[in-house]
Structures are given as structure tokens and as C-alpha cells.
Design an enzyme around this catalytic site. Structure first.
Site, PDB file in Angstrom:
ATOM      1  N   TYR A 150     -10.825  12.565  -4.742  1.00 22.51           N
ATOM      2  CA  TYR A 150     -11.939  11.794  -5.310  1.00 22.51           C
ATOM      3  C   TYR A 150     -13.209  12.643  -5.190  1.00 22.51           C
ATOM      4  CZ  TYR A 150      -8.817   7.717  -4.962  1.00 22.51           C
ATOM      5  OH  TYR A 150      -7.752   6.850  -5.076  1.00 22.51           O
ATOM      6  N   SER A 179      -6.433  -0.712  -8.316  1.00 21.63           N
ATOM      7  CA  SER A 179      -6.859  -1.300  -9.596  1.00 21.63           C
ATOM      8  C   SER A 179      -6.559  -2.793  -9.624  1.00 21.63           C
ATOM      9  CB  SER A 179      -6.215  -0.587 -10.787  1.00 21.63           C
ATOM     10  OG  SER A 179      -6.457   0.799 -10.748  1.00 21.63           O
ATOM     11  N   PRO A 180      -6.889  -3.539  -8.559  1.00 22.27           N
ATOM     12  CA  PRO A 180      -6.518  -4.958  -8.484  1.00 22.27           C
ATOM     13  C   PRO A 180      -7.258  -5.833  -9.494  1.00 22.27           C
ATOM     14  CG  PRO A 180      -8.011  -4.409  -6.692  1.00 22.27           C
ATOM     15  CD  PRO A 180      -7.658  -3.111  -7.374  1.00 22.27           C
ATOM     16  N   GLN A 198      -9.441  -2.592 -13.299  1.00 21.48           N
ATOM     17  CA  GLN A 198     -10.650  -1.801 -13.553  1.00 21.48           C
ATOM     18  C   GLN A 198     -11.759  -2.607 -14.236  1.00 21.48           C
ATOM     19  OE1 GLN A 198      -8.798   1.787 -15.185  1.00 21.48           O
ATOM     20  NE2 GLN A 198      -8.731   2.562 -13.078  1.00 21.48           N
ATOM     21  N   GLY A 199     -11.826  -3.866 -13.865  1.00 27.35           N
ATOM     22  CA  GLY A 199     -12.931  -4.709 -14.342  1.00 27.35           C
ATOM     23  C   GLY A 199     -12.498  -5.749 -15.353  1.00 27.35           C
ATOM     24  N   LEU A 200     -11.327  -5.533 -15.963  1.00 21.27           N
ATOM     25  CA  LEU A 200     -10.871  -6.443 -17.025  1.00 21.27           C
ATOM     26  C   LEU A 200     -10.721  -7.878 -16.512  1.00 21.27           C
ATOM     27  CD1 LEU A 200     -10.231  -5.723 -19.929  1.00 21.27           C
ATOM     28  CD2 LEU A 200      -7.823  -5.600 -19.344  1.00 21.27           C
ATOM     29  N   LEU A 201     -10.252  -8.023 -15.256  1.00 20.82           N
ATOM     30  CA  LEU A 201     -10.005  -9.368 -14.720  1.00 20.82           C
ATOM     31  C   LEU A 201     -11.283 -10.101 -14.318  1.00 20.82           C
ATOM     32  CD1 LEU A 201      -6.725  -8.562 -12.778  1.00 20.82           C
ATOM     33  CD2 LEU A 201      -6.953 -10.347 -14.523  1.00 20.82           C
ATOM     34  N   GLY A 217     -13.416 -10.686 -16.553  1.00 25.82           N
ATOM     35  CA  GLY A 217     -13.694 -11.426 -17.781  1.00 25.82           C
ATOM     36  C   GLY A 217     -14.891 -10.872 -18.545  1.00 25.82           C
ATOM     37  N   LYS A 218     -15.591  -9.889 -17.962  1.00 24.57           N
ATOM     38  CA  LYS A 218     -16.827  -9.422 -18.622  1.00 24.57           C
ATOM     39  C   LYS A 218     -16.553  -8.697 -19.943  1.00 24.57           C
ATOM     40  CE  LYS A 218     -17.255  -5.118 -15.885  1.00 24.57           C
ATOM     41  NZ  LYS A 218     -18.032  -4.396 -14.897  1.00 24.57           N
TER      42      LYS A 218
END
Ligand SMILES: NC(=O)c1ccc[n+]([C@@H]2O[C@H](COP(=O)([O-])OP(=O)(O)OC[C@H]3O[C@@H](n4cnc5c(N)ncnc54)[C@H](OP(=O)(O)O)[C@@H]3O)[C@@H](O)[C@H]2O)c1
Length: 323
Positions: free
Chosen positions: A65, A211-212, A215-218, A220-221
Site C-alpha cells: 500500500y 471491500s466489505p 468500495q462504497g457501493l453499499l 447507496g451513494k
């Protein structure tokens, strides 16, 4: 907040069900580092501070990283708030691709320096792809454990067969393999199908879900405002789930999370994390990352409530197509 700790595999280490994912602190260095904005835009010290103050006791980083940038940030952020050395748990990883296991010794020396004064509690082989065999890698891990350089050993992105192989070799040398860090979210439930989860349960290993939040999809934004996707620097925008068809396919999951979130005055992300750390019991923990302190704060809100069995089942049902 009083957060019940969980045993990491069969080790003597106890961790909060959520840790902080620190890939975001890569400062755009190296291939993987290009996925997130630079440190000028990602306030790592603040994110670490709110996470620590909110009760998180472990931080997941890696050699790759930002080739050390993230490890340095973790140490810097923790030192700034005087996080105690003995009770702060650092999980880091060795990058095995195109390298031999013997290289681990040089890497870890550098990693120890970057993370100082904090110690490596969990050392993970980042991927099964290496010039050395799993057996040789586990022999080096056992040497590090014997020397007290690391407290526990884990792997990442290993298949069920590779987990068994690594576990058996390390066990012969007198140590448990404590974890496998893998992609796991409500929109990627493959570990429930390919034997990884079952193997972890059988071997007493912890699954560390990366990635729980997909990566932001969950959160809802991106469903609410798809034009946000284009504004993200990394290559998330090219992933199938981030295309219009992917947003449509994942919408029923987001809608269910939203509906349940409303009952608790919570957010979809908090409900998604809640499901992940409870549905399969204590063996699954998660490491959401954050690019802003508000996100880390929001994710910590997961600990304030516990969704019901019926709600877990409802979420399970609507996300089954992602198994
Ligand atoms: N072992 C491996 O191979 C591997 C692979 C991947 C990740 N990991 C580890 O897992 C950690 C987490 O995975 P990840 O970063 O891929 O995915 P993630 O945790 O699912 O998503 C993190 C991203 O989602 C957005 N986000 C998070 N919380 C939010 C909130 N409450 N509201 C709105 N947006 C929010 C932020 O991105 P934006 O603000 O940019 O939208 C954040 O950077 C990493 O930091 C790393 O430590 C390991």
C-alpha cells in the site's frame, strides 16, 4: 463504547469486529496506490484518530500500500494520539508476487522500522502467487513466530485448498494459521460457495472481509447519484457493478438496506456491515476503509445496534444472487 472483542483464529489476540482498512493511505504510490486520492486529500491522522477513539483496536495495512506509505501513516497517526503500543493491533502483509519467501526477512525489517514503535501482531501473505511454495513461506512464517518478531500468521486471497495446505504446514511447525483475508461483501458472497468460509470455520480461522462495502457501493451513494462514480480517481468506475447495469442489479440490496436502516436511524453502510459481522457468527470480521473521517465515524456507528435474525434473513435472501 463497549465493543465485544473476538478471538483472532486460535491466537491469543482479540480484535474488534471491525478494523480500519488502511489501503486508502497509499498516497498514489505504485499500481495499487493509484486507486485512491493522495494523502493531501485523505486525512489519515484524523481517520485513525476517530477510529481509535471510537473503539477500533486494529489497523490493516500492507507493504504494497504505497510501498510503505500506508504503514508509515498508521504509525504516525497512532503515535499522534499516543495509542498504547501493547494494546494496538497492527495487521500488515508481505507482497509475494515475483518474490521468494527468503525476501520476507528483508521486507519485514523495513516494515518493522516503518511501523515502529508499534509491533506486527498479524503478518499476512498478501496473495498465493509467489516464486516459493506455500510450504516454504510457512517455514519462514514459523521462524518469525519462533523469534517473536510477529505474534500471529495469516494469509490473504487464498483458496480453500491453499488455506488447508498452509494451515497443515504451519501446524506441523507448532503454530496455527489464524486468518484468511478475502473479498467478502453483500455484493460478493463467493466465499460461501467456494469452500473458503466453510474451511475457515472448520480450521478455527478468522475470515477478514476486505471491500466489505464493495468500495462504497453499499452506502447507496452511487445509486442515489451515479454521476459521483466518474469523480473517483481509481478504476472502480470500470467495474461491472459500477456500470448502469450493475447499479440496477444491485439496487434491490440497497433498497432493503435502506429500509432496515430507517428503523434504526442508521445508514445502509451500517446495516451492511452489521450483517457481515453477525450473519456467520464471530469468525467473520471486516475492515472498511475510509477516505474521510466522517465515513470512518459513520462506519463505527455499526456497533450501536444489532439487526434482528429476521432482518438478517431478509438481507440474505435479497443478496443470494451474489453468492
Ligand atoms: N488483501 C487484499 O487483497 C485487499 C484488497 C482490497 C482491500 N483490502 C483491505 O480492505 C480494506 C477495505 O477495502 P476497500 O477499501 O477495497 O473497500 P471498502 O472498505 O468496501 O470501501 C472503502 C471506500 O468506500 C467509501 N466509503 C467507506 N465508508 C463510507 C461511508 N460511510 N460513506 C460513504 N462512502 C464510504 C470510501 O471511498 P470514496 O470516498 O472514494 O467513495 C472508502 O475509501 C482496505 O483498506 C485494505 O486494508 C485488502
Amino acid at each position: 463504547m463497549d465493543i465485544k472483542l473476538r478471538q483472532l483464529g486460535e491466537s491469543d489476540i482479540h480484535i474488534t469486529p471491525l478494523g480500519l482498512g488502511c489501503w486508502q493511505f497509499s498516497n498514489r504510490i505504485g499500481f495499487a496506490g493509484k486507486f485512491w486520492p493522495s494523502l493531501e486529500e485523505v486525512p489519515s491522522d484524523e481517520i485513525i484518530k476517530v477510529s481509535w477513539e471510537g473503539g477500533i483496536n486494529w489497523f490493516d495495512t500492507a507493504e504494497m500500500y504505497g510501498w510503505g506509505a500506508s504503514e508509515k501513516c498508521v504509525s504516525h497517526g497512532l503515535q499522534k494520539i499516543n495509542a498504547p503500543i501493547e494494546s494496538t493491533i497492527i495487521a500488515t502483509k508481505w507482497h509475494p508476487i515475483a518474490r521468494r519467501a527468503s525476501r520476507m526477512l528483508r521486507s519485514i525489517e523495513e516494515q518493522i522500522q516503518r511501523l515502529a514503535p508499534y509491533k506486527i501482531s498479524l503478518y499476512q501473505i498478501h496473495s498465493p502467487t509467489s516464486l516459493s511454495s506455500i510450504k516454504t513461506e510457512m517455514e519462514v512464517m514459523a521462524d518469525l513466530l519462533k523469534a517473536g518478531i510477529i505474534r500471529s500468521a495469516g494469509v490473504s486471497n487464498y483458496s480453500a485448498r491453499q488455506m488447508r495446505n498452509a494451515h497443515a504446514h504451519l501446524e506441523k511447525l507448532g503454530f496455527p494459521l489464524v486468518s484468511n483475508q478475502v473479498h467478502y461483501s453483500l455484493l460478493n458472497r463467493k466465499i460461501e460457495r467456494n469452500g473458503i468460509l466453510k474451511t475457515a470455520q472448520e480450521l478455527g480461522m478468522t475470515i477478514i472481509a476486505y471491500s466489505p462495502l464493495e468500495q462504497g457501493l453499499l452506502t447507496g451513494k452511487f445509486h442515489e447519484n451515479p454521476s459521483l462514480i466518474k469523480t473517483r480517481v481509481g478504476w472502480r468506475k470500470y467495474f461491472p457493478l459500477y456500470r448502469p447495469s450493475g447499479l440496477e442489479r444491485t439496487k434491490p440490496v440497497i433498497d432493503t438496506l435502506k429500509k432496515i436502516a430507517e428503523r434504526y436511524g442508521a445508514t445502509p453502510a451500517q446495516v451492511a456491515l452489521n450483517w457481515l459481522i453477525h450473519f456467520h457468527g464471530e469468525r467473520v470480521v471486516a475492515i472498511p476503509g475510509a477516505t474521510r473521517k466522517e465515513q470512518a465515524l459513520q462506519n463505527l456507528g455499526t456497533f450501536k445496534f444489532h439487526i434482528s435474525e429476521a432482518e438478517m434473513d431478509e438481507i440474505d435472501k435479497v443478496s443470494r444472487k451474489f453468492i
